[in-house]
Enzyme design. Structure first.
Site, PDB file in Angstrom:
ATOM      1  N   CYS A 147      54.786 142.218 108.892  1.00  0.00           N
ATOM      2  CA  CYS A 147      53.890 142.695 109.944  1.00  0.00           C
ATOM      3  C   CYS A 147      54.026 141.928 111.254  1.00  0.00           C
ATOM      4  CB  CYS A 147      52.451 142.626 109.459  1.00  0.00           C
ATOM      5  SG  CYS A 147      52.214 143.184 107.762  1.00  0.00           S
TER       6      CYS A 147
ATOM      7  N   ASP B 258      47.355 141.539 103.671  1.00  0.00           N
ATOM      8  CA  ASP B 258      46.608 142.340 102.698  1.00  0.00           C
ATOM      9  C   ASP B 258      47.560 143.000 101.703  1.00  0.00           C
ATOM     10  OD1 ASP B 258      44.880 141.752 104.818  1.00  0.00           O
ATOM     11  OD2 ASP B 258      43.670 143.517 104.434  1.00  0.00           O
TER      12      ASP B 258
ATOM     13  N   CYS C 192      49.338 142.072 111.854  1.00  0.00           N
ATOM     14  CA  CYS C 192      48.668 142.544 110.642  1.00  0.00           C
ATOM     15  C   CYS C 192      47.156 142.590 110.839  1.00  0.00           C
ATOM     16  CB  CYS C 192      49.050 141.669 109.461  1.00  0.00           C
ATOM     17  SG  CYS C 192      48.437 139.989 109.586  1.00  0.00           S
ATOM     18  N   ASP C 193      46.505 143.151 109.847  1.00  0.00           N
ATOM     19  CA  ASP C 193      45.129 143.645 109.976  1.00  0.00           C
ATOM     20  C   ASP C 193      44.139 142.719 110.677  1.00  0.00           C
ATOM     21  OD1 ASP C 193      46.384 145.490 108.406  1.00  0.00           O
ATOM     22  OD2 ASP C 193      44.955 145.425 106.759  1.00  0.00           O
TER      23      ASP C 193
ATOM     24  N   GLU D 277      39.810 144.066  99.500  1.00  0.00           N
ATOM     25  CA  GLU D 277      40.150 145.489  99.523  1.00  0.00           C
ATOM     26  C   GLU D 277      40.519 145.926  98.112  1.00  0.00           C
ATOM     27  OE1 GLU D 277      43.251 146.088 102.340  1.00  0.00           O
ATOM     28  OE2 GLU D 277      41.927 145.888 104.061  1.00  0.00           O
TER      29      GLU D 277
ATOM     30  N   SER E  51      41.304 149.371 101.627  1.00  0.00           N
ATOM     31  CA  SER E  51      42.458 149.380 102.521  1.00  0.00           C
ATOM     32  C   SER E  51      42.422 150.642 103.361  1.00  0.00           C
ATOM     33  CB  SER E  51      43.742 149.357 101.687  1.00  0.00           C
ATOM     34  OG  SER E  51      44.853 149.712 102.463  1.00  0.00           O
TER      35      SER E  51
END
Length: 565
Positions: free
Chosen positions: A57, A89, A130-131, A452, A478
């Site tokens: 990512c 994740d 990333c997230d 998640e 997610s």
């Protein structure tokens, strides 16, 4: 005699670090790593990123950073690179390591704040991937309120498997298919080897691309920059432009809290709803609003989603991936659709100097594209999120509605006190059509870290149960999750929420139309059960997880950490 160390008037913060005889020691140390007197006389711009060798990512962050730094230098500033952490994740999913993901959002925001305050930067460019890096960076920008912006490093290209585009979400669903006997382990391995072909964040409208969309609608990312894929040569070009842009923000003294207004946050919510985005957008936008001092509740998400049509057919609920959106016209095309229906606050400013309405007007749609539909023929009349309440979720919970899910489910509860226990039951084919899978003690405090549940939801879909069961949890999902899945149930079980009172066989109803999540138990019976409830022993008593559990707020408030009251 003029001060030989005097600098630019734009050194609003860093002059205290670099100017005057008393700062000779600091200058000496900085010169040891190559900064000249001329460098230190210019504004100091922090360039933060999350390069790490644990995921694809953020793998292009170092390269993009060099281009951002070149842009800053060309525009009269001195860049100072620094890095922070990231937790994947997708890699950690289904393990104890997944508890670190949401916790990392707070650590990343804190670390950016500490470096910027500690080194008196005049401005900031934060490269995110990333997230959790995306909301964390915006949270830090809001706290610091220094001229600055965020740049998303870009989506991964889709993989190809059996003639179709695939993402990591397909891999998680394939795990369930193997358990169900509809796919072989060899086929799963083949898919695994093709799903993620290079650098970039997960390719559907999962959490990373959801938040990349949202921060463009917030105005804190330059319009049209975020949807450019990670390995597209244009990404390098716009990185350099971002470096130049931060210097323009510094000259005009434009600060994040001037951008991160109530209107901007409502625009970001609309973008999540219109693209079928991740339910994590609720947590993250609540957290950003908290740091920006903007009042916001989860009910605002329901109100905005209810009037915002779903116009982008993006996975997991739709057909296309993030690279397809880029080719179709990008995030500005989504803004154009919503602006055409008066569904955004067009006067909200953005960091590139335009309003969101001007960004929308300038969007260029690729002829014949099928990713973004018109308001006249939306994929769904209302957006991809709904907030439910009821006797199981007095503080609310979140359900994702990307267009195809059922709106009503009633069935017996199958109760599990951890994700692992639920996954074992799914893998053992113990879940039956009609069941409501309940996963509790996975909330912000209980997990801690609010894992998640993609391993579970993916396995359910892979086993063919995605259309016949519901799942509810005080954890989260997610962005790759689809099906009738209810998350962020609050209060969570670890804080004595009603979800803690559920037993196997209790009849649970998920009614999206009436915005209800309830169990067929009387109020006296719920109170009786909860009166005998005792909080479980903390899973961690030392270290970062223990500190997080002691300081974190409810999911209904964004799961932000804050000093004890």
């Amino acid at each position: 005699m003029p001060d030989p160390d005097g600098g630019s008037p734009l050194k609003r913060e860093s002059a205290r670090l670099t100017e005057g005889d008393e700062r000779a020691g600091a200058r000496s140390m900085l010169r040891a790593i190559g900064f000249t007197r001329e460098d230190l006389a210019k504004p100091l711009i922090g360039v933060g990123h999350s390069w790490i060798e644990t995921m694809p990512c953020n793998f292009n962050h170092r390269r993009l950073t060099e281009r951002v730094k070149a842009g800053i230098r060309a525009a009269g500033g001195t860049p100072m690179e620094f890095n922070t952490i990231a937790v994947s994740d997708g890699v950690a999913m289904g393990t104890e390591g997944m508890k670190a993901s949401l916790v990392s959002r707070e650590v990343i925001a804190d670390s950016i704040e500490l470096v910027a305050r500690g080194h008196l930067f005049d401005g900031l460019v934060l490269i995110v991937g990333c997230d959790k890096t995306i909301p964390a960076a915006v949270m830090a920008l809001a706290r610091l309120n220094l001229p600055g912006l965020a740049l998303y490093s870009g989506t991964i290209e889709p993989g190809r498997f059996r003639g179709r585009d695939v993402t990591v979400g397909d891999v998680y669903e394939a795990i369930g298919a193997v358990a169900a006997g509809t796919m072989s382990s060899a086929e799963l391995r083949d898919l695994e080897e093709h799903a993620c072909p290079g650098a970039g964040a997960c390719g559907g409208q999962f959490t990373a691309n959801t938040m990349a969309t949202a921060i463009e609608f917030l105005g804190i990312s330059p319009a049209g920059f975020n949807d450019i894929p990670a390995l597209d040569p244009k990404k390098d070009e716009i990185a350099e432009s971002t470096g130049r842009l931060v210097m323009e923000l510094l000259r005009k003294d434009i600060r994040p809290r001037q951008i991160l207004t109530r209107d901007a946050i409502e625009n970001a919510i609309a973008s999540v709803a219109a693209t079928g985005g991740s339910t994590n957008g609720v947590l993250h936008l609540l957290a950003i609003a908290h740091e920006a001092g903007v009042p916001l509740t989860i009910d605002d998400f329901d109100r905005i989603s209810a009037k915002t049509p779903l116009v982008a057919s993006l996975r997991p609920g739709g057909e296309y991936v993030a690279t397809d959106l880029h080719r179709a016209g990008g995030i500005p095309l989504v803004a154009q659709r919503l602006a055409g229906g008066g569904l955004i606050h067009g006067s909200a400013p953005t960091v590139d100097g335009r309003t969101l309405a001007q960004v929308a007007e300038a969007a260029k749609e690729t002829p014949g594209q099928k990713v973004v539909v018109t308001l006249e023929k939306p994929l769904k009349a209302t957006g991809g999120l709904a907030i439910l309440r009821g006797n199981l979720a007095p503080e609310g919970c979140v359900v994702k509605l990307a267009g195809h899910e059922r709106l009503l489910h009633r069935g017996p509860a199958r109760v599990f006190d951890s994700e692992e226990a639920a996954f074992a039951a799914v893998k053992g084919r113990l879940i039956k059509p009609g069941d409501v899978v309940v996963i509790r003690y996975e909330g912000p405090v209980g997990g801690p870290g609010m894992r998640e549940m993609l391993a579970v939801t993916g396995a359910l879909v892979g086993e063919g149960l995605g259309g016949t069961v519901a799942l509810m949890t005080d954890g989260r999902f997610s962005g790759a999750t689809h099906g009738l899945m209810v998350g962020h149930v609050a209060p969570e079980a670890a804080r004595g929420g009603p979800i803690a009172a559920l037993k196997d066989g209790d009849v649970v109803t998920v009614d999206v139309a009436s915005r209800q999540l309830k169990v067929d138990l009387s109020e006296p019976e719920l109170k009786r059960r909860l009166s005998g409830w005792r909080p479980p022993a903390p899973r961690y008593t030392t270290g970062v997880f223990a500190k997080y559990a002691a300081l974190v707020s409810s999911a209904s408030e964004g799961a932000v950490t804050r000093p004890p009251r």
